[in-house]
Scaffold this motif. Sequence first.
Motif, PDB file in Angstrom:
ATOM      1  N   LYS A   1     -29.571  57.682  31.308  1.00 19.41           N
ATOM      2  CA  LYS A   1     -30.859  58.130  31.839  1.00 19.41           C
ATOM      3  C   LYS A   1     -30.738  59.280  32.832  1.00 19.41           C
ATOM      4  O   LYS A   1     -31.610  60.159  32.848  1.00 19.41           O
ATOM      5  N   TYR A  48     -30.671  55.116  27.260  1.00 11.12           N
ATOM      6  CA  TYR A  48     -31.435  55.001  26.024  1.00 11.12           C
ATOM      7  C   TYR A  48     -30.429  54.999  24.876  1.00 11.12           C
ATOM      8  O   TYR A  48     -29.406  55.693  24.926  1.00 11.12           O
ATOM      9  N   GLU A  85     -34.115  50.737  25.129  1.00 11.22           N
ATOM     10  CA  GLU A  85     -34.124  51.202  26.512  1.00 11.22           C
ATOM     11  C   GLU A  85     -33.462  50.150  27.393  1.00 11.22           C
ATOM     12  O   GLU A  85     -33.918  49.006  27.475  1.00 11.22           O
ATOM     13  N   SER A  86     -32.375  50.525  28.024  1.00  7.98           N
ATOM     14  CA  SER A  86     -31.673  49.651  28.968  1.00  7.98           C
ATOM     15  C   SER A  86     -31.899  50.174  30.380  1.00  7.98           C
ATOM     16  O   SER A  86     -32.529  51.212  30.590  1.00  7.98           O
ATOM     17  N   ARG A  88     -36.560  46.753  24.799  1.00 10.51           N
ATOM     18  CA  ARG A  88     -36.081  46.827  26.179  1.00 10.51           C
ATOM     19  C   ARG A  88     -35.111  45.675  26.428  1.00 10.51           C
ATOM     20  O   ARG A  88     -35.499  44.523  26.571  1.00 10.51           O
TER      21      ARG A  88
END
Length: 273
Positions: A95, A133, A128-129, A55
């Motif tokens: 996302k 993704y 995951e930002s 992350r």
Amino acid sequence: MPGKQSEEGPVEAGASEDSEEEGLGGLTFKELQQGQEAARALEDMMTLSAQTLVRAEVDELYKEVRPLGQGRYGRVLLVTHRQKGTPLALKQLPKPRTSLRGFLYEFCVGLSLGVHSAIVTAYGIGIESAQSYSFLTEPVLHGDLMAFIQPKLCAPPPLPEGLPIQPALDAWALGVLVFCLLTGYFPWDQPLAEADPFYEDFLIWQASGQPQDRPQPWFGLAPAADALLWGLLDPHPRRRSAVSSIREHLGRPWRQREGEAEEVGAVKEEAGQ
């Protein structure tokens, strides 16, 4: 009668088996079990990958070099690792258009298929930002095979006046296509020795036939593939092999097996030169 009953029994059993197979969509029980096992293994991989997502924001870890491709559901970037400088391809899925499960499915299928030598390798790093993704693969710097429709990329050398165009051009295009399928990248950008070192290396190797002159991109190909490609990619159109010459090499290995030594000494003999 007893004899009559014994004759009808197997027929009814066979009909039952046919009915059951139709209910499986034509699959055998073994094939169905294998599919179920693969689905369970994929689900387990997706669960594990969800727990190990990194992350972070992508630009904290990687430096963008340039775009490699873009579609409706995401884009692919050429990036380098900020500390190691390693070039990588990063597939980024926004996302708003991608669910976590959808991302994990694509990521894990890529990991599973990437072990095949003819498929781009995906690395086990999912990110995951805040807005996307992402996952990493080996870079394929010349794009996909649709690039063949671009007139300049890997175009053959000019044809002499009066030479029939179609056969020589088709042979060249087939040679480039086969090379791409075997290696995952183009043999060169343009067939000009003064402008493209990869093409210059190929000409040197073709002239000498010596193992020490073998260009790096050709490592891993078997003698049958060398002979086929030498003929199809001959710089001289009048000497270029016909497309049908590929038949002579079918049924023979085109890539070296793992751990097998390179066999390059007999390329000219294979090619009939």
